[in-house]
Design an enzyme around this catalytic site. Structure first.
Site, short mmCIF file in Angstrom:
data_model
loop_
_atom_site.label_atom_id
_atom_site.label_comp_id
_atom_site.label_asym_id
_atom_site.label_seq_id
_atom_site.Cartn_x
_atom_site.Cartn_y
_atom_site.Cartn_z
N TYR A 39 12.82 23.94 -0.78
CA TYR A 39 12.95 22.80 -0.21
C TYR A 39 11.62 22.40 0.61
O TYR A 39 10.75 22.99 0.75
CB TYR A 39 14.45 22.53 0.72
CG TYR A 39 14.04 23.05 2.22
CD1 TYR A 39 14.00 24.63 2.34
CD2 TYR A 39 13.84 22.36 3.27
CE1 TYR A 39 13.61 25.05 3.75
CE2 TYR A 39 13.61 22.75 4.36
CZ TYR A 39 13.48 24.11 4.71
OH TYR A 39 13.40 24.57 5.84
N ARG A 58 2.80 22.68 -1.45
CA ARG A 58 3.33 23.97 -0.94
C ARG A 58 4.76 24.02 -1.71
O ARG A 58 5.17 25.22 -1.97
CB ARG A 58 3.69 23.67 0.48
CG ARG A 58 4.42 24.90 1.17
CD ARG A 58 4.75 24.81 2.74
NE ARG A 58 5.43 23.76 3.11
CZ ARG A 58 5.71 23.25 4.34
NH1 ARG A 58 4.87 23.88 5.41
NH2 ARG A 58 6.40 22.34 4.69
N ARG A 106 26.79 33.57 -12.85
CA ARG A 106 26.14 34.38 -11.78
C ARG A 106 25.60 35.60 -12.36
O ARG A 106 26.03 36.47 -12.78
CB ARG A 106 27.20 34.51 -10.57
CG ARG A 106 26.65 35.17 -9.38
CD ARG A 106 27.48 35.24 -8.35
NE ARG A 106 27.01 36.16 -7.27
CZ ARG A 106 27.07 37.24 -7.08
NH1 ARG A 106 27.48 38.16 -7.82
NH2 ARG A 106 26.41 37.87 -6.02
N HIS A 108 21.84 38.29 -10.93
CA HIS A 108 21.09 38.49 -10.22
C HIS A 108 19.60 38.50 -10.79
O HIS A 108 18.65 38.25 -9.84
CB HIS A 108 21.01 39.94 -9.50
CG HIS A 108 22.05 40.17 -8.35
ND1 HIS A 108 23.11 40.14 -8.62
CD2 HIS A 108 21.94 40.28 -6.82
CE1 HIS A 108 23.93 40.18 -7.45
NE2 HIS A 108 23.32 40.27 -6.43
N LYS A 151 9.58 28.66 1.20
CA LYS A 151 10.48 27.85 1.87
C LYS A 151 11.82 27.52 1.19
O LYS A 151 12.30 26.59 0.56
CB LYS A 151 9.70 26.42 2.05
CG LYS A 151 10.16 25.67 3.37
CD LYS A 151 9.20 24.46 3.71
CE LYS A 151 9.77 23.32 4.39
NZ LYS A 151 10.24 23.65 5.85
N GLU A 183 7.10 32.92 14.72
CA GLU A 183 7.15 31.58 14.60
C GLU A 183 8.70 31.36 15.26
O GLU A 183 9.24 32.00 15.44
CB GLU A 183 7.08 30.71 13.28
CG GLU A 183 7.86 31.36 12.19
CD GLU A 183 7.69 30.82 10.87
OE1 GLU A 183 7.09 29.58 10.79
OE2 GLU A 183 8.12 31.33 9.99
N LEU A 207 6.14 30.59 7.65
CA LEU A 207 5.71 29.58 6.81
C LEU A 207 4.33 29.05 7.17
O LEU A 207 3.92 28.91 8.38
CB LEU A 207 6.95 28.51 6.86
CG LEU A 207 6.69 27.33 6.16
CD1 LEU A 207 7.30 27.63 4.74
CD2 LEU A 207 7.39 26.07 6.65
#
Ligand code: PDD
Length: 286
Positions: A39, A58, A106, A108, A151, A183, A207
């Site tokens: 995101y 980014r 599903r 991995h 992110k 952070e 980040l």
């Protein structure tokens, strides 16, 4: 009391503009099932983009790091359309963008034929008045994974850290790995020690904040020395100022840190933070 947030009136989902209640994603979307997505949050000052290119770069970096084949810059047009449609072209607002690997049985491993699920919306945000705020924060162990430069939408460790802070009446939780501050749960972190600005170096433990980069640039333009070096919790006695930065946070001074129920830091100065705030306002508003 926790602030209440409202939904946007409309979202962009995979090429369509929809009311949030009509925007639906499969239960087999890998974002929902595995947190397999990226995101980005990008600010607009009175409708004017700030560092949009850097935010999209980014996003592209993160997508590439997880081999998710999507062109982040293809969202640029959608972003401006979203702002128009939300009638926020002259307001302070931010755009939320999310790309997940899409729908597949599903596994991995990465499926071969999934199409990315793309969600985007704009929301009003208060970017003014941050220079009048101060934050009392807490510090806990950084329990996140070892790729904090990505992110990812899988934010559970950040959410748990922030919840712990908010439930205890603090504004943010500063994360500590092996004694060193990394952070905040949703912010970048700076320390002023003997007049020199310190911040954790870029890499997998933090980040690479876009606001962080701008603050470093402002310091360099103002002749304020910056050391990209992690600060240990035992060094707090030598620290004069601390501030956090972020797209929605902007630049906010930290007045105290509580760690294991003990106050381990109280700010003694604020002059460098104030100067950086003033120049940041000029750069974002001019
Ligand atoms: N968060 N570090 C973390 C862990 C963050 O989540 C954020 C931002 C930052 C600041 O980065 P930037 O200056 O690029 O916004 C640092 C966003 C805003 C969020 O999760 O909503």
């Amino acid at each position: 009391m926790k602030p209440k947030k409202s939904y946007p009136k409309e979202v962009y989902l995979n090429g369509s503009w929809l009311k949030p209640e009509k925007a639906q994603v499969s239960v087999f979307d890998r974002g929902f099932m595995l947190g397999d997505g990226i995101y980005e949050v990008s600010p607009f000052y009175k409708g004017k983009a700030f560092k949009l290119k850097e935010h999209l770069q980014r996003l592209q970096y993160c997508l590439d790091e997880i081999s998710l084949d999507f062109d982040a810059f293809s969202l640029e047009e959608v972003i401006y359309e979203a702002i128009e449609r939300a009638k926020l072209s002259t307001e302070d607002c931010a755009v939320y963008m999310q790309v997940t690997r899409g729908v597949a049985p599903r596994t991995h491993y990465y499926p071969e034929d999934a199409r990315p699920t793309v969600l985007l919306y704009v929301f009003p945000v208060i970017l003014e008045g941050f220079e009048k705020k101060t934050w009392d924060v807490m510090a806990t162990e950084d329990k996140r994974w070892h790729r904090c430069d990505i992110k990812s939408t899988a934010l559970l460790a950040n959410v748990m850290a922030n919840e712990e802070a908010v439930a205890a009446g603090f504004a943010e939780n500063l994360l500590v790995r092996k004694g060193y501050f990394t952070e905040g749960s949703h912010s970048s972190l700076f320390f002023v020690k003997y007049g020199v600005v310190h911040t954790h170096p870029e890499g997998p433990q933090i980040l690479s904040g876009i606001t962080r980069a701008e603050v470093i640039k402002i310091c360099s333009d103002l002749g304020i020395k910056v050391r990209e070096k992690a600060v240990h919790i035992d060094e707090l006695v030598e620290v004069e100022e601390i501030f956090v930065t972020g797209t929605t946070t902007q630049i906010i001074p930290v007045t105290s840190i509580t760690h294991k129920n003990k106050k381990v830091y109280s700010a003694s100065k604020d002059s460098i933070t104030k100067k950086l705030q003033q120049f940041f306002i000029e750069r974002t508003r001019s």
